[in-house]
Design a protein around this motif. Structure first.
Motif, PDB file in Angstrom:
ATOM      1  N   ALA A  29       0.837  -1.207   0.000  1.00 18.09           N
ATOM      2  CA  ALA A  29       0.000   0.000   0.000  1.00 18.09           C
ATOM      3  C   ALA A  29       0.870   1.254   0.000  1.00 18.09           C
ATOM      4  O   ALA A  29       0.509   2.267  -0.599  1.00 18.09           O
ATOM      5  CB  ALA A  29      -0.936  -0.010   1.207  1.00 18.09           C
ATOM      6  N   THR A  30       2.025   1.192   0.638  1.00 18.10           N
ATOM      7  CA  THR A  30       2.933   2.340   0.694  1.00 18.10           C
ATOM      8  C   THR A  30       3.548   2.616  -0.670  1.00 18.10           C
ATOM      9  O   THR A  30       3.531   3.752  -1.152  1.00 18.10           O
ATOM     10  CB  THR A  30       4.045   2.099   1.734  1.00 18.10           C
ATOM     11  N   ILE A  31       4.079   1.575  -1.314  1.00 16.72           N
ATOM     12  CA  ILE A  31       4.784   1.818  -2.575  1.00 16.72           C
ATOM     13  C   ILE A  31       3.846   2.130  -3.735  1.00 16.72           C
ATOM     14  O   ILE A  31       4.297   2.581  -4.783  1.00 16.72           O
ATOM     15  CB  ILE A  31       5.754   0.663  -2.933  1.00 16.72           C
ATOM     16  N   GLU A  32       2.543   1.944  -3.538  1.00 13.51           N
ATOM     17  CA  GLU A  32       1.558   2.331  -4.561  1.00 13.51           C
ATOM     18  C   GLU A  32       1.379   3.845  -4.636  1.00 13.51           C
ATOM     19  O   GLU A  32       0.884   4.354  -5.628  1.00 13.51           O
ATOM     20  CB  GLU A  32       0.190   1.731  -4.230  1.00 13.51           C
ATOM     21  N   VAL A  33       1.778   4.567  -3.598  1.00  9.52           N
ATOM     22  CA  VAL A  33       1.531   6.007  -3.518  1.00  9.52           C
ATOM     23  C   VAL A  33       2.548   6.778  -4.351  1.00  9.52           C
ATOM     24  O   VAL A  33       3.761   6.542  -4.254  1.00  9.52           O
ATOM     25  CB  VAL A  33       1.573   6.473  -2.040  1.00  9.52           C
ATOM     26  N   ASP A  34       2.055   7.705  -5.182  1.00  2.53           N
ATOM     27  CA  ASP A  34       2.947   8.566  -5.959  1.00  2.53           C
ATOM     28  C   ASP A  34       3.781   9.416  -4.999  1.00  2.53           C
ATOM     29  O   ASP A  34       3.261   9.973  -4.039  1.00  2.53           O
ATOM     30  CB  ASP A  34       2.141   9.509  -6.864  1.00  2.53           C
ATOM     31  N   GLY A  35       5.067   9.495  -5.290  1.00  2.00           N
ATOM     32  CA  GLY A  35       5.962  10.288  -4.460  1.00  2.00           C
ATOM     33  C   GLY A  35       6.817   9.436  -3.542  1.00  2.00           C
ATOM     34  O   GLY A  35       7.759   9.934  -2.931  1.00  2.00           O
ATOM     35  N   ILE A  36       6.510   8.148  -3.452  1.00  2.00           N
ATOM     36  CA  ILE A  36       7.326   7.246  -2.636  1.00  2.00           C
ATOM     37  C   ILE A  36       8.427   6.688  -3.532  1.00  2.00           C
ATOM     38  O   ILE A  36       8.160   6.064  -4.553  1.00  2.00           O
ATOM     39  CB  ILE A  36       6.492   6.092  -2.035  1.00  2.00           C
ATOM     40  N   GLY A  45      17.793   0.046  11.007  1.00  2.00           N
ATOM     41  CA  GLY A  45      17.565  -0.974   9.997  1.00  2.00           C
ATOM     42  C   GLY A  45      18.565  -1.002   8.869  1.00  2.00           C
ATOM     43  O   GLY A  45      18.537  -1.891   8.046  1.00  2.00           O
ATOM     44  N   GLY A  46      19.444  -0.028   8.800  1.00  2.00           N
ATOM     45  CA  GLY A  46      20.473  -0.075   7.778  1.00  2.00           C
ATOM     46  C   GLY A  46      20.071   0.603   6.490  1.00  2.00           C
ATOM     47  O   GLY A  46      19.369   1.597   6.477  1.00  2.00           O
ATOM     48  N   ILE A  47      20.515   0.044   5.396  1.00  2.00           N
ATOM     49  CA  ILE A  47      20.409   0.648   4.075  1.00  2.00           C
ATOM     50  C   ILE A  47      18.972   0.682   3.583  1.00  2.00           C
ATOM     51  O   ILE A  47      18.219  -0.257   3.756  1.00  2.00           O
ATOM     52  CB  ILE A  47      21.290  -0.125   3.080  1.00  2.00           C
ATOM     53  N   ALA A  48      18.630   1.765   2.947  1.00  2.00           N
ATOM     54  CA  ALA A  48      17.290   1.922   2.377  1.00  2.00           C
ATOM     55  C   ALA A  48      17.206   1.169   1.060  1.00  2.00           C
ATOM     56  O   ALA A  48      18.208   0.943   0.391  1.00  2.00           O
ATOM     57  CB  ALA A  48      17.010   3.403   2.154  1.00  2.00           C
ATOM     58  N   GLU A  49      15.986   0.790   0.709  1.00  2.00           N
ATOM     59  CA  GLU A  49      15.759   0.121  -0.568  1.00  2.00           C
ATOM     60  C   GLU A  49      14.838   0.981  -1.416  1.00  2.00           C
ATOM     61  O   GLU A  49      13.801   1.427  -0.953  1.00  2.00           O
ATOM     62  CB  GLU A  49      15.096  -1.242  -0.351  1.00  2.00           C
ATOM     63  N   LEU A  50      15.244   1.170  -2.670  1.00  2.00           N
ATOM     64  CA  LEU A  50      14.390   1.895  -3.588  1.00  2.00           C
ATOM     65  C   LEU A  50      13.398   0.920  -4.196  1.00  2.00           C
ATOM     66  O   LEU A  50      13.549  -0.290  -4.104  1.00  2.00           O
ATOM     67  CB  LEU A  50      15.227   2.571  -4.673  1.00  2.00           C
ATOM     68  N   LEU A  51      12.363   1.455  -4.817  1.00  2.00           N
ATOM     69  CA  LEU A  51      11.322   0.609  -5.392  1.00  2.00           C
ATOM     70  C   LEU A  51      11.912  -0.394  -6.370  1.00  2.00           C
ATOM     71  O   LEU A  51      12.908  -0.137  -7.008  1.00  2.00           O
ATOM     72  CB  LEU A  51      10.280   1.472  -6.099  1.00  2.00           C
ATOM     73  N   GLY A  52      11.236  -1.523  -6.477  1.00  2.00           N
ATOM     74  CA  GLY A  52      11.690  -2.555  -7.382  1.00  2.00           C
ATOM     75  C   GLY A  52      12.374  -3.704  -6.658  1.00  2.00           C
ATOM     76  O   GLY A  52      12.646  -4.736  -7.235  1.00  2.00           O
ATOM     77  N   LYS A  53      12.655  -3.562  -5.400  1.00  2.00           N
ATOM     78  CA  LYS A  53      13.271  -4.636  -4.620  1.00  2.00           C
ATOM     79  C   LYS A  53      12.194  -5.599  -4.155  1.00  2.00           C
ATOM     80  O   LYS A  53      11.026  -5.281  -4.095  1.00  2.00           O
ATOM     81  CB  LYS A  53      14.044  -4.071  -3.420  1.00  2.00           C
ATOM     82  N   LYS A  54      12.613  -6.804  -3.775  1.00  2.00           N
ATOM     83  CA  LYS A  54      11.673  -7.856  -3.431  1.00  2.00           C
ATOM     84  C   LYS A  54      11.025  -7.689  -2.060  1.00  2.00           C
ATOM     85  O   LYS A  54       9.887  -8.047  -1.869  1.00  2.00           O
ATOM     86  CB  LYS A  54      12.376  -9.210  -3.480  1.00  2.00           C
ATOM     87  N   SER A  74       8.623   3.413   7.429  1.00  2.00           N
ATOM     88  CA  SER A  74       9.748   4.316   7.191  1.00  2.00           C
ATOM     89  C   SER A  74       9.951   4.405   5.690  1.00  2.00           C
ATOM     90  O   SER A  74      10.134   3.376   5.021  1.00  2.00           O
ATOM     91  CB  SER A  74      11.005   3.778   7.872  1.00  2.00           C
ATOM     92  N   VAL A  75       9.905   5.627   5.160  1.00  2.00           N
ATOM     93  CA  VAL A  75       9.891   5.811   3.713  1.00  2.00           C
ATOM     94  C   VAL A  75      10.954   6.788   3.231  1.00  2.00           C
ATOM     95  O   VAL A  75      11.502   7.573   4.001  1.00  2.00           O
ATOM     96  CB  VAL A  75       8.508   6.304   3.223  1.00  2.00           C
ATOM     97  N   ILE A  76      11.180   6.716   1.918  1.00  2.00           N
ATOM     98  CA  ILE A  76      12.009   7.682   1.206  1.00  2.00           C
ATOM     99  C   ILE A  76      11.088   8.364   0.201  1.00  2.00           C
ATOM    100  O   ILE A  76      10.399   7.696  -0.566  1.00  2.00           O
ATOM    101  CB  ILE A  76      13.156   6.971   0.460  1.00  2.00           C
ATOM    102  N   ILE A  77      11.048   9.682   0.251  1.00  2.00           N
ATOM    103  CA  ILE A  77      10.173  10.462  -0.622  1.00  2.00           C
ATOM    104  C   ILE A  77      10.941  10.882  -1.875  1.00  2.00           C
ATOM    105  O   ILE A  77      12.117  11.228  -1.804  1.00  2.00           O
ATOM    106  CB  ILE A  77       9.664  11.736   0.114  1.00  2.00           C
ATOM    107  N   GLN A  78      10.260  10.860  -3.011  1.00  2.00           N
ATOM    108  CA  GLN A  78      10.851  11.326  -4.262  1.00  2.00           C
ATOM    109  C   GLN A  78      10.939  12.850  -4.226  1.00  2.00           C
ATOM    110  O   GLN A  78       9.973  13.520  -3.837  1.00  2.00           O
ATOM    111  CB  GLN A  78       9.977  10.876  -5.443  1.00  2.00           C
ATOM    112  N   TYR A  79      12.084  13.411  -4.606  1.00  2.00           N
ATOM    113  CA  TYR A  79      12.266  14.860  -4.613  1.00  2.00           C
ATOM    114  C   TYR A  79      11.213  15.528  -5.487  1.00  2.00           C
ATOM    115  O   TYR A  79      10.874  15.049  -6.566  1.00  2.00           O
ATOM    116  CB  TYR A  79      13.665  15.221  -5.133  1.00  2.00           C
TER     117      TYR A  79
END
Length: 134
Positions: A29-36, A45-54, A74-79
């Motif tokens: 549900a999180t990665i479906e949102v535009d801007g994530i 938790g260490g290194i962040a993962e960008l979309l497309g990871k398993k 915990s998310v990373i927002i697209q600039y």
């Protein structure tokens, strides 16, 4: 933080939804949102993962009871996106998805923004500008 949910009794037996299932639903549900741009494991938790990871449940923590659930993501927002608007959309999408799929009442969705992701082209341009400023 995960708590195993109690069994729900029906006429035919019992139903139990594992916390990991709720984590996957919340992650999707999180990665479906535009801007994530991706999910973050958080400070510990260490290194962040960008979309497309398993691992779509990375950066998701849940507490599940028999009738209710609470979620932390915990998310990373697209600039270029408005952070409060993206975070609000994440909250609404997680709540709607979990309640629709599981019947649990989502009492809390906390969104932790850990980073802003620049596209590769924007990173190169900003590095070029930084080099010219020196």
């Amino acid at each position: 933080m995960s708590i195993i949910a109690e069994y729900e009794k029906t006429d035919m037996g019992t139903i139990q939804i594992a916390p990991e299932v709720i984590e996957v639903i919340a992650g999707l549900a999180t990665i479906e949102v535009d801007g994530i741009a991706g999910m973050s494991g958080g400070l510990a938790g260490g290194i962040a993962e960008l979309l497309g990871k398993k691992n779509v449940s990375k950066g998701v923590k849940v507490e599940v009871g028999q009738k209710e659930a609470a979620v932390d993501v915990s998310v990373i927002i697209q600039y270029g996106y408005k952070i409060p608007e993206v975070a609000n959309s994440v909250q609404e999408n997680i709540k709607r998805s979990i309640e629709t799929m599981t019947g649990l009442n989502v009492v809390e969705v906390n969104v932790h923004v850990h980073d802003v992701h620049l596209k590769a082209e924007e990173k190169a341009e900003s590095e070029d500008q930084a080099a010219r400023v020196k």
